[in-house]
Design an enzyme around this catalytic site. Structure first.
Site, PDB file in Angstrom:
ATOM      1  N   ASP A  45     -13.829  59.918  55.967  1.00  0.00           N
ATOM      2  CA  ASP A  45     -14.966  59.708  55.135  1.00  0.00           C
ATOM      3  C   ASP A  45     -15.400  61.378  54.736  1.00  0.00           C
ATOM      4  OD1 ASP A  45     -15.183  57.213  55.191  1.00  0.00           O
ATOM      5  OD2 ASP A  45     -16.458  57.237  56.699  1.00  0.00           O
ATOM      6  N   HIS A  96     -14.227  49.732  50.935  1.00  0.00           N
ATOM      7  CA  HIS A  96     -13.175  48.899  51.133  1.00  0.00           C
ATOM      8  C   HIS A  96     -13.290  47.771  52.062  1.00  0.00           C
ATOM      9  CE1 HIS A  96     -12.808  52.232  53.710  1.00  0.00           C
ATOM     10  NE2 HIS A  96     -11.591  51.774  54.215  1.00  0.00           N
ATOM     11  N   PHE A 103     -16.488  58.148  59.716  1.00  0.00           N
ATOM     12  CA  PHE A 103     -15.264  58.338  60.517  1.00  0.00           C
ATOM     13  C   PHE A 103     -14.283  58.490  59.620  1.00  0.00           C
ATOM     14  CE2 PHE A 103     -12.641  54.580  60.269  1.00  0.00           C
ATOM     15  CZ  PHE A 103     -13.497  53.493  59.698  1.00  0.00           C
ATOM     16  N   GLY A 104     -12.955  58.803  60.196  1.00  0.00           N
ATOM     17  CA  GLY A 104     -11.762  58.997  59.354  1.00  0.00           C
ATOM     18  C   GLY A 104     -11.833  60.234  58.497  1.00  0.00           C
ATOM     19  N   GLY A 151     -15.064  53.555  64.788  1.00  0.00           N
ATOM     20  CA  GLY A 151     -15.901  53.506  63.517  1.00  0.00           C
ATOM     21  C   GLY A 151     -15.812  52.045  62.967  1.00  0.00           C
ATOM     22  N   ASP A 191      -6.279  45.837  58.591  1.00  0.00           N
ATOM     23  CA  ASP A 191      -5.634  47.506  58.614  1.00  0.00           C
ATOM     24  C   ASP A 191      -5.857  48.009  57.256  1.00  0.00           C
ATOM     25  OD1 ASP A 191      -3.476  48.923  59.779  1.00  0.00           O
ATOM     26  OD2 ASP A 191      -2.012  48.532  58.242  1.00  0.00           O
ATOM     27  N   ASN A 208     -10.717  50.995  67.190  1.00  0.00           N
ATOM     28  CA  ASN A 208     -11.325  52.018  66.195  1.00  0.00           C
ATOM     29  C   ASN A 208     -12.748  52.111  66.178  1.00  0.00           C
ATOM     30  OD1 ASN A 208     -12.389  53.284  64.322  1.00  0.00           O
ATOM     31  ND2 ASN A 208     -10.411  53.873  63.387  1.00  0.00           N
TER      32      ASN A 208
END
Ligand code: ITT
Length: 204
Positions: free
Chosen positions: A158, A183, A155-156, A14, A72, A12
């Protein structure tokens, strides 16, 4: 010596960007999976972040000579009983993209009032070496899911994750601001001090 290099076991982009930034300055050569296509791909089948994180780091540590860092992470939404959780990357199906995942999340949360849009990002980082776990580190951050995307950084999820203490979505934070509170940033802070204190000290 093999301890002077560390493999970031993720594909990934990001995550790689954020991990590299958080580990900057440590006396380790940081490598990423792009360089080792022969290692193959770990299949995440665990039901918890910790199981997937450990499994991923162990898998690559059996192939790589050096330290392996895997993580993860994902989003737990209160109104969805903690979902999508470990399925965050695939919320919109096998051909998921960040945009499709966000659209799906907003669709399933349509009409859900703010208190029930509470959510948190969770990250479990594992360090492994030669088929053994060295240590796991956790980080979390709480916020709310917005009703529409806001911002272009990160990313994701966000753009739809609102962080009350800074009164902004994660996609409106700079990379430094996000690393300070996210996190992943919180877990990586622990990784950094662990590596600096124990791992990189000469024995005796
Ligand atoms: P690797 O397994 O190769 O590390 P991945 O993208 O498949 O990459 P995960 O299985 O850990 O990673 O899925 C995590 C998903 O959770 C990720 O795709 C994002 O959609 C979301 N996520 C995790 N951290 C995030 C963050 O900091 N900001 C936004 N979304 C995040």
């Amino acid at each position: 010596m093999t301890e002077d290099r560390l493999l970031l076991a993720t594909t990934n982009r990001g995550k790689i960007r954020e991990l590299k930034k958080s580990l900057r300055g440590l006396p380790l050569k940081i490598e990423s999976l792009d360089k080792y296509p022969e290692f193959g791909r770990y299949r995440e089948t665990g039901r918890t972040f910790e199981a997937n994180s450990r499994g991923k780091s162990l898998f690559y540590s059996r192939r790589y000579r050096g330290l392996v860092l895997a993580e993860d992470s994902g989003l737990e939404v209160e109104a969805l009983g903690g979902q999508p959780g470990v399925y965050s990357a695939r919320l919109s199906g096998p051909r998921a993209t960040d945009e499709k995942n966000i659209r799906k999340l907003l669709r399933v949360l349509a009409g859900v009032p703010r208190p029930r849009r509470r959510a948190r990002f969770v990250c479990v980082v594992s360090l492994a070496r030669q088929g053994k776990i060295v240590k796991c580190f956790k980080g979390r951050v709480s916020g709310y899911i917005l009703t529409e995307p806001d911002g272009r950084n990160g990313f994701g999820y966000d753009p739809v994750f609102y962080y009350p203490p800074l009164r902004k979505s994660f996609a409106r934070l700079t990379a430094e601001e996000k690393n300070r509170v996210s996190h992943r940033g919180r877990a990586l802070k622990k990784v950094r001090s662990f590596l600096a204190r124990r791992w990189l000290q000469p024995p005796g």
